[in-house]
Design a protein around this motif. Structure first.
Motif, short mmCIF file in Angstrom:
data_model
loop_
_atom_site.label_atom_id
_atom_site.label_comp_id
_atom_site.label_asym_id
_atom_site.label_seq_id
_atom_site.Cartn_x
_atom_site.Cartn_y
_atom_site.Cartn_z
N LEU A 70 0.84 -1.20 0.00
CA LEU A 70 0.00 0.00 0.00
C LEU A 70 0.87 1.25 0.00
CD1 LEU A 70 -2.95 -0.46 -0.11
CD2 LEU A 70 -3.02 -0.60 2.37
N LEU A 71 1.87 1.23 0.83
CA LEU A 71 2.78 2.36 0.94
C LEU A 71 3.59 2.54 -0.34
CD1 LEU A 71 4.01 1.87 4.60
CD2 LEU A 71 2.70 3.81 3.74
N ALA A 72 3.88 1.43 -0.97
CA ALA A 72 4.65 1.50 -2.20
C ALA A 72 3.90 2.29 -3.27
CB ALA A 72 4.96 0.10 -2.70
N LEU A 73 2.59 2.18 -3.24
CA LEU A 73 1.77 2.91 -4.21
C LEU A 73 2.02 4.41 -4.08
CD1 LEU A 73 -1.70 1.18 -3.93
CD2 LEU A 73 0.04 0.86 -5.65
N ARG A 74 2.22 4.81 -2.86
CA ARG A 74 2.40 6.22 -2.60
C ARG A 74 3.82 6.69 -2.87
NH1 ARG A 74 4.75 7.81 2.66
NH2 ARG A 74 5.94 6.20 1.59
N THR A 75 4.74 5.84 -2.53
CA THR A 75 6.15 6.22 -2.62
C THR A 75 6.72 5.95 -3.99
OG1 THR A 75 6.13 4.97 -0.57
CG2 THR A 75 8.10 6.25 -1.04
N LEU B 122 2.81 10.08 -11.36
CA LEU B 122 1.77 10.30 -10.37
C LEU B 122 2.32 11.18 -9.25
CD1 LEU B 122 -1.09 9.37 -9.40
CD2 LEU B 122 0.10 7.56 -8.18
N GLN B 123 1.69 12.31 -9.06
CA GLN B 123 2.20 13.20 -8.02
C GLN B 123 1.92 12.66 -6.63
OE1 GLN B 123 1.36 14.35 -10.83
NE2 GLN B 123 2.85 15.95 -11.31
N VAL B 124 0.66 12.57 -6.36
CA VAL B 124 0.31 12.27 -4.98
C VAL B 124 -0.71 11.14 -4.90
CG1 VAL B 124 -0.54 13.21 -2.83
CG2 VAL B 124 0.54 14.73 -4.48
N CYS B 125 -0.39 10.22 -4.08
CA CYS B 125 -1.41 9.25 -3.70
C CYS B 125 -1.67 9.44 -2.23
CB CYS B 125 -0.94 7.83 -3.94
SG CYS B 125 -1.96 6.63 -3.09
N SER B 126 -2.85 9.90 -1.95
CA SER B 126 -3.14 10.20 -0.55
C SER B 126 -3.81 9.04 0.16
CB SER B 126 -3.98 11.45 -0.45
OG SER B 126 -5.09 11.31 -1.30
N ILE B 127 -3.28 7.89 -0.04
CA ILE B 127 -3.80 6.75 0.71
C ILE B 127 -3.61 7.01 2.19
CG2 ILE B 127 -3.33 4.36 1.32
CD1 ILE B 127 -2.85 3.76 -1.54
N ILE B 128 -2.47 7.53 2.49
CA ILE B 128 -2.19 7.83 3.89
C ILE B 128 -3.20 8.82 4.43
CG2 ILE B 128 -0.57 8.98 5.43
CD1 ILE B 128 1.64 7.58 4.19
N ASP B 129 -3.43 9.87 3.67
CA ASP B 129 -4.38 10.89 4.13
C ASP B 129 -5.76 10.30 4.32
OD1 ASP B 129 -2.28 12.56 3.92
OD2 ASP B 129 -2.92 13.52 2.06
N ALA B 130 -6.04 9.28 3.55
CA ALA B 130 -7.38 8.70 3.59
C ALA B 130 -7.76 8.20 4.97
CB ALA B 130 -7.50 7.55 2.59
#
Lengths: 149, 149
Positions: A70-75, B122-130
């Motif tokens: 999941l984190l890899a998607l972001r990073t 892809l700039q930002v994936c805000s999975i974390i923010d979610a």
DNA sequence: CTTGACTCCGTACTACAGTACGGAGTGTAT
DNA sequence: ATACACTCCGTACTGTAGTACGGAGTCAAG
């Protein structure tokens, strides 16, 4: 904001120092480099965010391995969006499956509670029976046995 | 019905022999005595029922420890139904909370996928923010630090 | 009456997710 | 400048839920 040492991060994230290190070892959070000037590692505050994310995701039933993905998607701004998208889709399917499963559990528990009179002897308590004889959730039954009685 | 040996029970319950033994060791199922006449232990069919109960309860999110308690309640004639109900209610609350959060992640992933043009960086994936910012779960924050900035 | 399948039991191993420990180095408050 | 707190790192230990192994005993069929 002072130099964020590992214990500050740990406190911020609500975990122990050892847990932070553990996540570092597991590759779930980056270990900042030791300052060339010597001394202790300095952490960006985002590390605390990230750890909170990890704990949240864990509570949702993701394993550390899954969380890493999941984190890899972001990073991963370097990769082509399509790759990320594909992984995200895979995760989405997974999440949907989990939500469905959870809802099944929720429904099962709700039924149990609703059927329970609330007081009285256990003889009439239906919860136990309901778990014992669950016609309601015969979702998966891996019966590959050949009636070898 | 043949003499129920451990492997018959295991098969009946859909688990391995070793798992049955494991539950015996853990005190989750009774180990029948060895026949005084010698030979193998003979199991009552209820053991299989009980193991199925254990697996069902596990799927509902109960740990073996909790299940043991549940089983103890069941065999205790003084148990009030309310006790069982309470445990179920606690689990239900837990599950409900989880479903809600899980949906947050689902939405985040859906957004991510939708926001992805199909290719490109892809700039930002805000999975974390979610799940990082949910006002809903700022439940525990063990901040007993005294602003030691 | 021998063979093969199964039991019994203890011990050991696995995977997961941490938690604890101990010694050497480092930072900082008094 | 010294005490004390904290870092760093490796290794070891914990708990949960099993799974595997190996030797000795037992059962049932051919």
């Amino acid at each position: 904001m002072k130099t964020m040492t590992i214990s500050k991060i740990a406190k911020e994230a609500g975990v122990g120092v050892e847990t932070v290190r553990f996540y570092e070892r597991k590759g779930l959070v980056d270990q900042p480099p030791k300052p060339s000037s010597g001394g202790f590692r300095v952490y960006p505050i985002e590390t605390a965010e990230q750890i909170r994310f990890i704990r949240q995701a864990q509570e949702l039933g993701f394993s550390l391995h899954e969380i890493k993905e999941l984190l890899a998607l972001r990073t991963d701004p370097t990769t082509d969006c399509a790759d990320v998208r594909e992984q995200a889709q895979t995760k989405l399917d997974e999440v949907k499956r989990k939500v469905a499963q959870m809802k099944g559990i929720q429904t099962a528990l709700e039924k149990l509670i609703a059927a329970c009179p609330g007081e009285g002897a256990l003889q009439v308590c239906s919860i136990i029976d309901a778990i014992e004889t669950p016609e309601t959730n015969r979702t998966e039954q891996k019966n590959k046995e050949g009636e070898k009685s």
